[in-house]
Design a protein around this motif. Structure first.
Motif, mmCIF file in Angstrom:
data_model
loop_
_atom_site.group_PDB
_atom_site.id
_atom_site.type_symbol
_atom_site.label_atom_id
_atom_site.label_comp_id
_atom_site.label_asym_id
_atom_site.label_seq_id
_atom_site.Cartn_x
_atom_site.Cartn_y
_atom_site.Cartn_z
ATOM 1 N N TYR A 2 6.412 -28.457 -61.592
ATOM 2 C CA TYR A 2 5.591 -29.288 -62.493
ATOM 3 C C TYR A 2 4.117 -29.162 -62.144
ATOM 4 O O TYR A 2 3.279 -28.958 -63.009
ATOM 5 N N GLU A 3 3.846 -29.249 -60.842
ATOM 6 C CA GLU A 3 2.443 -29.188 -60.420
ATOM 7 C C GLU A 3 1.844 -27.818 -60.690
ATOM 8 O O GLU A 3 0.668 -27.701 -61.008
ATOM 9 N N GLU A 6 1.526 -27.835 -64.715
ATOM 10 C CA GLU A 6 0.608 -28.818 -65.300
ATOM 11 C C GLU A 6 -0.737 -28.878 -64.588
ATOM 12 O O GLU A 6 -1.673 -29.467 -65.108
ATOM 13 N N GLU A 7 -0.777 -28.310 -63.388
ATOM 14 C CA GLU A 7 -2.003 -28.323 -62.577
ATOM 15 C C GLU A 7 -2.490 -29.738 -62.310
ATOM 16 O O GLU A 7 -3.678 -30.017 -62.291
ATOM 17 N N ARG A 8 -1.553 -30.635 -62.121
ATOM 18 C CA ARG A 8 -1.886 -31.989 -61.676
ATOM 19 C C ARG A 8 -0.651 -32.582 -61.007
ATOM 20 O O ARG A 8 0.455 -32.080 -61.177
ATOM 21 N N THR A 9 -0.868 -33.661 -60.226
ATOM 22 C CA THR A 9 0.301 -34.258 -59.560
ATOM 23 C C THR A 9 1.071 -35.115 -60.561
ATOM 24 O O THR A 9 0.513 -35.646 -61.520
ATOM 25 N N MET A 10 2.357 -35.247 -60.275
ATOM 26 C CA MET A 10 3.234 -36.026 -61.140
ATOM 27 C C MET A 10 2.924 -37.505 -61.000
ATOM 28 O O MET A 10 2.795 -38.012 -59.887
ATOM 29 N N THR A 11 2.843 -38.206 -62.124
ATOM 30 C CA THR A 11 2.662 -39.666 -62.038
ATOM 31 C C THR A 11 3.993 -40.320 -61.690
ATOM 32 O O THR A 11 5.053 -39.721 -61.923
ATOM 33 N N GLU A 42 -2.157 -42.681 -62.726
ATOM 34 C CA GLU A 42 -3.443 -41.966 -62.724
ATOM 35 C C GLU A 42 -4.620 -42.923 -62.851
ATOM 36 O O GLU A 42 -5.723 -42.625 -62.415
#
Lengths: 132, 302
Positions: A2-3, A6-11, A42
């Motif tokens: 996922y990271e 999506e290039e972001r951490t999972m909420t 976030e």
């Protein structure tokens, strides 16, 4: 994965749904685990959730509990919880709730760990409890 | 009743000769069996374990033996609405749980005893205004949760025995003696017990607060506090922390009766929130050498 995608951490909300799906996949041969999820989304607001062993989600604003002494924990949390506690106060509340509950359960105990999650980071402390 | 593992191999009417239906009372066993190709449906519900047998003959999935799902009780506290057990499997149980929570706390020269006033049966409320507290002497109160008829019978028996004692000894019974007598009375019915979870609270002959905890067959002990009934697991750890001062670093001090009553009210609010059998109102009694004070505190009626 996922990271990477999506290039972001999972909420925490997304993580909870992922965990629920993983558990329900094994509907007829479940993982014997009843997790609790705690985190900051976030925007920095706190998120709490718990699930049964096949992934039924429950989200609450105040507290979630799980384990062999969940009755004890419900009693302690219901009485000790107040909204908008500060970091140190919350730590004290959690520690008292946990220690008092596990001391009345033969299957739980031998100490504890408390993590306080803030946007600055995670503060972890180990608790020393009854060693019986 | 023997609730051991049951294995039923049915003669399959399906084309697949290896299809078997099996019920298991252990969900872990059911999980292992399902991995080995024997289909089982573990269902977890608050009414106790139930398994529905499932057979798959390669084409069709058949659920149940055709007539009724078979169910098991892992313990005898299941609630049967008549759908989970086949009529010929249902057994008459002489016990019924009518709900409720009792709490007693002893102090320096007083004892506080409290019990909720709800009477329930299954998921239904029978009354919102039934007292679970019963004064046995001027200095001693018995609180009991459990099966109401057993509780009432136990009280009648105790009342009679206490009258006989007062007649023979020309004085009312002292609280430690009442405690022993209650223990003996319960053990008398060791092999068909009174389904009563008791707490005894009062002042002893020196005027100090005394609380005794019991199990259903008469094992008892004098303790600083006692909680029993459906909400006991919510109350006991709280009492450990607040009354016995466990896991606390601040200094322990003697509490006044009024402070303890506030703690009791908080505790019952908690139990009322999380336990379905506890609610409606709490009857609180403060027992001192000079008499008994009563208070009725309203709770949520849901």
């Amino acid at each position: 994965l996922y990271e990477l995608r999506e290039e972001r951490t999972m909420t925490p909300q997304v993580f909870t749904n992922l965990l629920s799906n993983i558990l329900y996949e094994k509907r007829f041969g479940p993982y014997f685990a009843e997790p609790v999820v705690a985190g900051l989304d976030e925007k920095g607001s706190p998120y709490l959730a718990t699930m049964d062993l096949i992934g039924a989600i429950e989200t609450t604003k105040d507290f979630v509990v799980s384990g062999t002494c969940d009755g004890n924990l419900y009693g302690m949390c219901e009485t000790l919880y107040k909204p908008d506690l500060g970091k140190e106060e919350l730590f004290e509340t959690l520690a008292q709730a946990l220690l008092a509950s596990v001391d009345r359960d033969a299957l739980s105990g031998w100490g504890g760990v408390v993590h306080i999650i803030t946007k600055e980071g995670v503060m972890s402390r180990e608790l020393k409890g009854r060693q019986d | 009743s023997d609730r051991g593992m049951e294995k039923r191999n049915q003669t399959p009417t399906s084309p697949n000769p290896h299809a078997t239906t099996m019920t298991s009372f252990l969900s872990a066993t059911a999980a292992v069996r399902s991995r080995n190709g024997e289909k089982c449906l573990p269902i977890h519900n608050s009414e106790g374990g139930a398994t529905i047998s499932v057979s798959f003959d390669g084409q069709n999935l058949a659920i149940g033996t055709g007539k009724y799902p078979t169910a098991s009780y892992h313990d005898d506290v299941g609630i049967d609405h008549g759908i989970t057990q086949a009529p010929w499997e249902r057994r008459f149980s002489p016990y019924e749980f009518n709900g409720g929570t009792t709490l007693a706390i002893s102090g320096k020269d007083y004892a506080v005893v409290a019990a909720d006033t709800r009477l329930s049966s299954g998921y239904e409320i029978l009354s919102r205004n039934i007292s679970k507290l019963h004064p046995l002497t001027e200095k001693c109160v018995l609180g009991s949760a459990g099966c109401k008829t057993d509780v009432d019978q136990l009280r009648s028996v105790l009342d009679i025995k206490m009258k006989v004692y007062a007649h023979n000894h020309r004085k009312p019974m002292a609280t430690p003696s009442v405690a022993q007598m209650l223990g003996n009375t319960l053990y008398y019915k060791r092999f068909f017990p009174y389904y009563a979870f008791n707490v005894l609270a009062g002042v002893d002959s020196e005027g100090k607060g005394a609380v005794y905890s019991y199990d259903a067959i008469g094992s008892f002990e004098r303790t600083p506090f006692s909680a029993s009934g459906s909400g006991q697991s919510f109350l006991i750890p709280l009492m450990d922390n607040v009354i016995s001062h466990k896991n606390r670093l601040d200094e322990k001090r003697d509490l006044e009766a009024e402070e303890v009553v506030e703690i009791v009210k908080d505790a019952f609010i908690t139990a009322g929130e999380r336990d379905i059998y506890t609610g409606d109102a709490v009857e609180i009694m403060i027992i001192r050498s000079d008499g008994i004070q009563k208070e009725l505190f309203q709770l949520k009626a849901d």
